[in-house]
Design a protein around this motif. Structure first.
Motif, PDB file in Angstrom:
ATOM      1  N   PRO A  64       0.820  -1.219   0.000  1.00  0.00           N
ATOM      2  CA  PRO A  64       0.000   0.000   0.000  1.00  0.00           C
ATOM      3  C   PRO A  64       0.850   1.264   0.000  1.00  0.00           C
ATOM      4  CG  PRO A  64      -0.818  -1.587   1.614  1.00  0.00           C
ATOM      5  CD  PRO A  64       0.508  -2.109   1.117  1.00  0.00           C
ATOM      6  N   ASN A  93      -5.609   1.200  -2.634  1.00  0.00           N
ATOM      7  CA  ASN A  93      -4.687   1.047  -1.499  1.00  0.00           C
ATOM      8  C   ASN A  93      -3.668   2.194  -1.412  1.00  0.00           C
ATOM      9  OD1 ASN A  93      -2.851   0.490  -3.526  1.00  0.00           O
ATOM     10  ND2 ASN A  93      -2.350  -1.570  -2.825  1.00  0.00           N
ATOM     11  N   SER A 102      -1.476   3.057  -3.714  1.00  0.00           N
ATOM     12  CA  SER A 102      -0.306   2.867  -4.581  1.00  0.00           C
ATOM     13  C   SER A 102      -0.538   3.472  -5.950  1.00  0.00           C
ATOM     14  CB  SER A 102       0.013   1.376  -4.717  1.00  0.00           C
ATOM     15  OG  SER A 102       0.459   0.858  -3.494  1.00  0.00           O
TER      16      SER A 102
END
Length: 201
Positions: A8, A50, A52
């Motif tokens: 993440p 998440n 990212s």
């Protein structure tokens, strides 16, 4: 995509020689699938739920500035991007201890990509100073099942031996328009030459 999915809030940067190549690379990343929900998707960026991101950028020092602590930096077609990009990207990994991955065919026998593969005495000495040496993987075209021997024979005939060896068999060769070979240039260097006069302070 794997790094972005598993970690993440990970920034994964992919650099290519041009913006068009960068956008094409992002299309290939998308094709791997997106099991985590995508919250932003542009021609150069995928952001996952998440936190990212996968960001694709062209060869530009200006494009590097501003990113801090990426988990992964990929430099695609390294032999065709500038040494300045490489030197600008490395400091981003100082804190994150992120990975730098590069892939390319050779294109001449100078620059940092050549330095990674240079097995001369000078190259080995330079690499021996590294705390974390490069992990190198060579993949010649003859070892790739989807490339047929017949295709390679045709390429050898069409491209000529020099270009063929560079593109398909990972040979780092002197540029065809070079006046002096790299071997001659390295051969005339010496650290024992004394200055003819003192330049002063």
């Amino acid at each position: 995509m794997r790094e972005a999915l598993l970690y993440p809030r990970a920034d994964c940067l992919v650099f290519c020689p041009t913006m068009r190549q960068s956008m094409e690379m992002l299309r290939k990343v998308r094709a791997l699938g997106e099991p985590v929900r995508v919250i932003a998707d542009t021609k150069t960026l995928i952001e996952l739920e998440n936190g990212s991101r996968v960001i694709c950028l062209p060869d530009s020092q200006e494009g590097v500035v501003g990113f801090s602590a990426p988990r992964l930096v990929v430099i695609n077609e390294r032999s065709r991007v500038s040494d300045e990009l490489y030197k600008s990207a490395r400091p981003m990994l100082a804190v994150s201890k992120g990975q730098l991955l590069t892939l390319s065919t050779p294109f001449g026998n100078a620059g940092w990509f050549f330095d990674i593969w240079d097995d001369s005495a000078e190259g080995l000495k330079r690499r021996a100073k590294l705390h974390e040496p490069w992990q190198r993987t060579a993949m010649r075209a003859s070892r790739i099942p989807r490339i047929t021997p017949e295709f390679l024979e045709d390429e050898r005939a069409e491209l000529g031996e020099r270009w063929f060896q560079q593109e398909y068999f990972l040979r780092f060769l002197d540029p065809i328009d070079a006046v002096f070979s790299q071997a001659v240039i390295h051969g005339v260097r010496s650290e024992r030459i004394e200055a003819l006069f003192d330049l002063g302070a």
